[in-house]
Motif scaffolding. Structure first.
Motif, PDB file in Angstrom:
ATOM      1  N   ARG A 165      44.512  13.862  38.608  1.00 48.66           N
ATOM      2  CA  ARG A 165      43.894  15.038  39.014  1.00 48.66           C
ATOM      3  C   ARG A 165      43.580  15.732  37.710  1.00 48.66           C
ATOM      4  N   VAL A 166      42.193  16.201  37.715  1.00 48.28           N
ATOM      5  CA  VAL A 166      41.516  16.879  36.428  1.00 48.28           C
ATOM      6  C   VAL A 166      41.170  18.317  36.998  1.00 48.28           C
ATOM      7  N   ASN A 167      41.858  19.406  36.620  1.00 48.89           N
ATOM      8  CA  ASN A 167      41.477  20.699  36.937  1.00 48.89           C
ATOM      9  C   ASN A 167      41.200  21.471  36.008  1.00 48.89           C
ATOM     10  N   LEU A 168      40.300  22.526  36.431  1.00 46.82           N
ATOM     11  CA  LEU A 168      39.814  23.432  35.429  1.00 46.82           C
ATOM     12  C   LEU A 168      40.719  24.652  35.698  1.00 46.82           C
ATOM     13  N   ASP A 169      40.758  25.508  34.545  1.00 46.01           N
ATOM     14  CA  ASP A 169      41.711  26.507  34.795  1.00 46.01           C
ATOM     15  C   ASP A 169      40.984  27.836  35.503  1.00 46.01           C
ATOM     16  N   ILE A 170      40.504  27.781  37.105  1.00 51.07           N
ATOM     17  CA  ILE A 170      39.379  28.353  37.714  1.00 51.07           C
ATOM     18  C   ILE A 170      40.049  29.668  37.738  1.00 51.07           C
ATOM     19  N   ALA A 171      41.396  30.260  37.991  1.00 57.52           N
ATOM     20  CA  ALA A 171      41.976  31.264  38.281  1.00 57.52           C
ATOM     21  C   ALA A 171      41.538  32.151  36.940  1.00 57.52           C
ATOM     22  N   ASP A 172      42.033  31.615  35.980  1.00 61.37           N
ATOM     23  CA  ASP A 172      42.022  32.400  34.652  1.00 61.37           C
ATOM     24  C   ASP A 172      40.473  32.623  34.383  1.00 61.37           C
ATOM     25  N   GLY A 173      39.423  32.111  34.793  1.00 56.89           N
ATOM     26  CA  GLY A 173      38.044  32.315  34.501  1.00 56.89           C
ATOM     27  C   GLY A 173      37.738  33.437  35.222  1.00 56.89           C
ATOM     28  N   MET A 174      38.015  33.587  36.617  1.00 60.14           N
ATOM     29  CA  MET A 174      37.947  34.816  37.495  1.00 60.14           C
ATOM     30  C   MET A 174      38.518  36.158  36.964  1.00 60.14           C
ATOM     31  N   ARG A 175      39.929  35.667  36.586  1.00 57.22           N
ATOM     32  CA  ARG A 175      40.373  36.912  35.678  1.00 57.22           C
ATOM     33  C   ARG A 175      39.935  37.463  34.587  1.00 57.22           C
ATOM     34  N   GLN A 176      39.270  36.473  33.896  1.00 58.94           N
ATOM     35  CA  GLN A 176      38.432  36.927  32.805  1.00 58.94           C
ATOM     36  C   GLN A 176      37.113  37.823  33.100  1.00 58.94           C
ATOM     37  N   PHE A 189      33.928  47.017  43.735  1.00 61.16           N
ATOM     38  CA  PHE A 189      33.233  45.641  43.836  1.00 61.16           C
ATOM     39  C   PHE A 189      33.029  44.942  45.048  1.00 61.16           C
ATOM     40  N   VAL A 190      32.201  44.056  45.025  1.00 63.18           N
ATOM     41  CA  VAL A 190      31.791  43.333  46.303  1.00 63.18           C
ATOM     42  C   VAL A 190      31.900  41.820  45.597  1.00 63.18           C
ATOM     43  N   HIS A 191      32.490  41.047  46.357  1.00 67.32           N
ATOM     44  CA  HIS A 191      32.586  39.571  45.989  1.00 67.32           C
ATOM     45  C   HIS A 191      31.863  38.842  46.724  1.00 67.32           C
ATOM     46  N   LEU A 192      30.904  38.255  46.259  1.00 67.07           N
ATOM     47  CA  LEU A 192      29.887  37.268  47.091  1.00 67.07           C
ATOM     48  C   LEU A 192      30.295  35.961  46.797  1.00 67.07           C
ATOM     49  N   ALA A 193      31.079  35.466  47.964  1.00 64.78           N
ATOM     50  CA  ALA A 193      31.788  34.411  47.864  1.00 64.78           C
ATOM     51  C   ALA A 193      31.082  33.307  48.411  1.00 64.78           C
ATOM     52  N   SER A 194      31.049  32.141  48.059  1.00 62.50           N
ATOM     53  CA  SER A 194      30.703  30.782  48.541  1.00 62.50           C
ATOM     54  C   SER A 194      31.315  30.367  49.984  1.00 62.50           C
ATOM     55  N   ALA A 195      30.259  29.924  50.895  1.00 58.99           N
ATOM     56  CA  ALA A 195      30.667  29.628  52.280  1.00 58.99           C
ATOM     57  C   ALA A 195      31.382  28.279  52.428  1.00 58.99           C
ATOM     58  N   VAL A 196      31.252  27.559  51.170  1.00 58.20           N
ATOM     59  CA  VAL A 196      31.876  26.196  51.278  1.00 58.20           C
ATOM     60  C   VAL A 196      33.579  26.360  51.188  1.00 58.20           C
ATOM     61  N   ASP A 197      34.074  25.618  51.892  1.00 62.06           N
ATOM     62  CA  ASP A 197      35.323  25.632  52.265  1.00 62.06           C
ATOM     63  C   ASP A 197      35.945  24.602  51.401  1.00 62.06           C
ATOM     64  N   SER A 198      36.252  25.058  50.023  1.00 62.92           N
ATOM     65  CA  SER A 198      36.700  24.381  49.148  1.00 62.92           C
ATOM     66  C   SER A 198      37.771  24.777  48.158  1.00 62.92           C
ATOM     67  N   THR A 211      44.114  40.047  40.996  1.00 65.88           N
ATOM     68  CA  THR A 211      43.835  40.912  39.674  1.00 65.88           C
ATOM     69  C   THR A 211      43.426  42.448  40.013  1.00 65.88           C
ATOM     70  N   LEU A 212      42.589  42.588  40.919  1.00 67.88           N
ATOM     71  CA  LEU A 212      42.497  44.209  41.439  1.00 67.88           C
ATOM     72  C   LEU A 212      43.615  44.771  42.009  1.00 67.88           C
ATOM     73  N   ARG A 213      44.378  43.934  42.651  1.00 69.53           N
ATOM     74  CA  ARG A 213      45.534  44.741  43.486  1.00 69.53           C
ATOM     75  C   ARG A 213      46.534  45.371  42.271  1.00 69.53           C
ATOM     76  N   ARG A 214      46.559  44.847  41.098  1.00 71.51           N
ATOM     77  CA  ARG A 214      47.296  45.396  40.028  1.00 71.51           C
ATOM     78  C   ARG A 214      46.729  46.630  39.563  1.00 71.51           C
ATOM     79  N   VAL A 215      45.369  47.092  39.908  1.00 67.73           N
ATOM     80  CA  VAL A 215      44.949  48.310  39.348  1.00 67.73           C
ATOM     81  C   VAL A 215      44.666  49.209  40.413  1.00 67.73           C
ATOM     82  N   PRO A 216      45.244  50.543  40.268  1.00 72.01           N
ATOM     83  CA  PRO A 216      45.186  51.391  41.194  1.00 72.01           C
ATOM     84  C   PRO A 216      43.534  51.941  41.170  1.00 72.01           C
TER      85      PRO A 216
END
Length: 346
Positions: A165-176, A189-198, A211-216
């Motif tokens: 498996r070859v993965n990118l650190d996608i979670a860290d990218g969104m946190r950044q 914020f509004v999250h414009l999310a892809s409708a692709v189930d992936s 990330t946002l849940r940790r910020v009041p």
């Protein structure tokens, strides 16, 4: 008087090389296959090489592959050929493949993410292995029963039946992305999310919300859209025209959706980034083609392809494949800035 056409010269064979070098065909095969050390003297090996060079002999790779049960061919399965990210993945995979005498066949899922027919009459007889994006998972159904080693790109670590498996650190990218916007002062914020189930898009959404849940004092609303500019524009227009408080930041799962969001803002008379910050993901060429240029996350697409092909070669050689996620990084550009001073707080 016209002369009769001359017959085409015949291609030299290993038998011709053996005769010229005064050795057996088996010795020719050992030398030209690189398996002569310890079996044939250096002088004999050199004699065979010189004979092959003098005759212009080239091994018949197709016949050799049939004898060895290997075609030295990998299949790269992607969602679509029109997506720049996957074109760059192919470039990286093909570069490593060429260094090892392999070829790469690029196979797009016809419907982007839906099922596809087996591209060969018998995949197991035509291929040595498969490298596939998780976004094209539906196209793998016909190949999973072929007994071929499968290397997955950007896919769920919990999935089974994968050789590597070859993965990118996608979670860290969104946190950044989110931390960048929070540091600028955004709270709505509004999250414009892809409708692709992936898996890769699910990870982006989870990382944003966690990330946002940790910020009041923050709020986020998610809207989804098909992965194209028009759909992104329509979804963003609806989100921005909603009767509740307008967000100050629109976080998009992909640069394509972000381009649609920028078009939506202009149609509604909003300035980017004066009234609304917009961020993307992937750092496609599109990110610097729009104005203002997009703040986005750069994904090392060619490195993904190189690592994927390297992993397949390791599996075929019974070696452990390289592990660990590839790092990604935020590229801050003109589409993000502090929220307007009169923006309502969440």
């Amino acid at each position: 008087m016209t002369s009769a056409p001359q017959p085409a010269p015949t291609r030299p064979t290993s038998r011709d090389v053996a005769r010229a070098a005064g050795v057996s065909q088996a010795t020719v095969s050992l030398v030209l296959g690189g398996k002569w050390p310890g079996r044939v003297s250096e002088a004999t090996a050199e004699r065979v090489r010189q004979a092959a060079h003098g005759l212009g002999y080239r091994p018949n790779l197709a016949a050799r592959s049939l004898r060895l049960g290997s075609t030295r061919t990998a299949l790269l399965v992607v969602p679509a050929l029109t997506n720049e990210f996957f074109a760059r993945v192919y470039t990286g995979a093909a570069e490593v493949a060429a260094e090892h005498g392999f070829g790469v066949v690029l196979y797009p899922s016809p419907e982007g993410t839906g099922p596809a027919r087996d591209p060969f009459a018998s995949a197991s007889a035509s291929l040595d292995g498969v490298i596939a994006s998780s976004m094209a998972a539906g196209a793998l159904d016909a190949l999973r029963g072929a007994g071929l080693p499968l290397v997955m790109l950007d896919s769920d670590p919990a999935d089974t039946g994968v050789a590597a498996r070859v993965n990118l650190d996608i979670a860290d990218g969104m946190r950044q992305v989110v931390e960048h916007l929070l540091a600028l002062g955004h709270r709505s914020f509004v999250h414009l999310a892809s409708a692709v189930d992936s898996w890769t898009f699910a990870v982006r959404g989870r990382a944003l919300h966690e990330t946002l849940r940790r910020v009041p004092g923050t709020s986020v609303r998610t809207v989804t859209a098909a992965l194209d500019v028009h759909a992104g524009r329509i979804a963003a227009e609806r989100a921005l025209a909603a009767p509740d408080a307008r967000p100050t930041a629109l976080v998009c799962d992909d640069d394509i959706l972000a381009a649609g969001a920028c078009k939506a803002a202009r149609r509604l008379g909003l300035r980017v980034p004066g009234d609304l910050s917009v961020t993307g993901f992937d750092d496609l060429a599109l990110a610097t083609a729009v104005e203002p240029e997009l703040t986005t996350v750069r994904l090392p697409a060619e490195q993904v392809g190189k690592r994927g092909m390297g992993a397949l070669l390791a599996v075929l050689d019974d070696r452990p494949a390289e592990t660990g996620s590839l790092p990604v990084r935020l590229v801050a550009r003109g589409s993000s800035a502090p929220p307007p001073a009169d923006a309502p707080r969440a």
